[in-house]
Design a protein around this motif. Sequence first.
Motif, PDB file in Angstrom:
ATOM      1  N   ALA A 136       0.819  -1.222   0.000  1.00 14.35           N
ATOM      2  CA  ALA A 136       0.000   0.000   0.000  1.00 14.35           C
ATOM      3  C   ALA A 136       0.849   1.267   0.000  1.00 14.35           C
ATOM      4  CB  ALA A 136      -0.917   0.006   1.220  1.00 14.35           C
ATOM      5  N   VAL A 308      -4.576  -5.415   0.988  1.00  8.49           N
ATOM      6  CA  VAL A 308      -4.380  -4.023   0.587  1.00  8.49           C
ATOM      7  C   VAL A 308      -5.530  -3.686  -0.357  1.00  8.49           C
ATOM      8  CG1 VAL A 308      -2.939  -2.494  -0.832  1.00  8.49           C
ATOM      9  CG2 VAL A 308      -1.872  -4.009   0.836  1.00  8.49           C
ATOM     10  N   GLN A 351       0.814  -2.373   4.839  1.00 12.05           N
ATOM     11  CA  GLN A 351      -0.490  -1.693   4.908  1.00 12.05           C
ATOM     12  C   GLN A 351      -0.373  -0.218   5.296  1.00 12.05           C
ATOM     13  OE1 GLN A 351      -2.594  -4.370   7.670  1.00 12.05           O
ATOM     14  NE2 GLN A 351      -3.785  -5.062   5.930  1.00 12.05           N
ATOM     15  N   LYS A 353       0.067   3.597   5.037  1.00 15.45           N
ATOM     16  CA  LYS A 353      -0.106   4.637   4.034  1.00 15.45           C
ATOM     17  C   LYS A 353       0.193   5.971   4.706  1.00 15.45           C
ATOM     18  CE  LYS A 353      -4.262   3.281   3.332  1.00 15.45           C
ATOM     19  NZ  LYS A 353      -5.630   3.017   2.963  1.00 15.45           N
TER      20      LYS A 353
END
Length: 359
Positions: A136, A308, A351, A353
């Motif tokens: 991600a 994701v 994961q 971000k």
Amino acid sequence: MHSDQTSQNRSLSPSENKLTTIRDLTHEQIADLMAEFKQPAFRVKQIEDWIWNKHVENFDQMTNLPASLREKLASHFSIALSSEIARQVSSDGCRKYLLQFSDGNSVECVGIPSKNRLSVCVSTQAGCGMKCAFCATGKSGLSRSLKAEEIYDQVIHAQNDFVTRVSSVVFMGQGEPFANYDETLKALRMLNKSETLGIGARHLTVSTCGVVPMIHKFAKEPEQFTLAISLHSAVQKTRDALMPGVKKWSLLRLWDAMQAYVDLTGRRPTYEYALIAGVNDTEEELAALRDFTSGTLAHVNLIMLNHVSGSPFEPSSEARAQHFIQTLNAAGVDATLRDSRGSDIDAACGQLKQKYSSN
Ligand code: SAH
């Protein structure tokens, strides 16, 4: 059931910190400054203790300094700490923080508790330029690399929040540490040498997607830091498709670099391998992974691919993962299946971000 809390705290505007941050000064520069301000030499240590160990947010909190000195410092410098703008708490106890820096950039880091130990996963860049297909972080590209103190802050932030001494740090958050080598190394040394943290080099792990020239460099560093390689496939074609950012360094060059690393350091590297159904979990892929890692010092860390959003990839079955472990073990390769912590709050591998969003 998990206690998913998201809190929004104050947000720093990029223009708030125009002054030089005192944290950019070296020990010698602070010493010179104290001499210029006609202060005794012990002030240097006091100031450094407030900045690096006690992590104060403003000069007024430096209570053992005379008020006149505090005022003088405040008129010349800012402290420019990162500020927590959001947090999420996982059912397994992990806490994910979104920290914002004074220029408006933000990164995520994760505190991972187990019994009475605390591990922290830190980011080395805001975003990432490596574009791994299953991750991600790479989706929105690279914003900028972090400075060493911005990496260090993430550890202190988790330590203060958990009120528990941090026992290990993994450089496995956002970004590619070896695309920000000098600051990463500086941060490793700060964590290793800090009076409050003093985390042993073996408990500091750097993960790279395989920036070969920097692996050679890292092997020559005097400290016994731990190295992890994101391998994900030992078949060139598959790896090129999954990890286009490291295409220019072939698996052969990676393998050579790792042999040089092992010869020079005598330490055992970890190979991260996220199992993706039908992509890198076939018999051919398994044979290639076995050949890549057997007969050398290696620990294979299998991970079930984490979800994701928008990704076409699915995790492999548990049976496939067990088959991988058995086959690798039978070939004398140490392999384990790592449980992924914090996935209910998107805090697990791959994961992270830059911003929280609802999808
Ligand atoms: N850029 C460095 C540091 C990031 S570490 C590196 O690539 O090593 C984050 C780890 O999580 C890497 O091993 C990465 O490949 C892995 N990862 C990324 N996306 C993932 C996903 N969806 N599921 C499981 N692991 C993932």
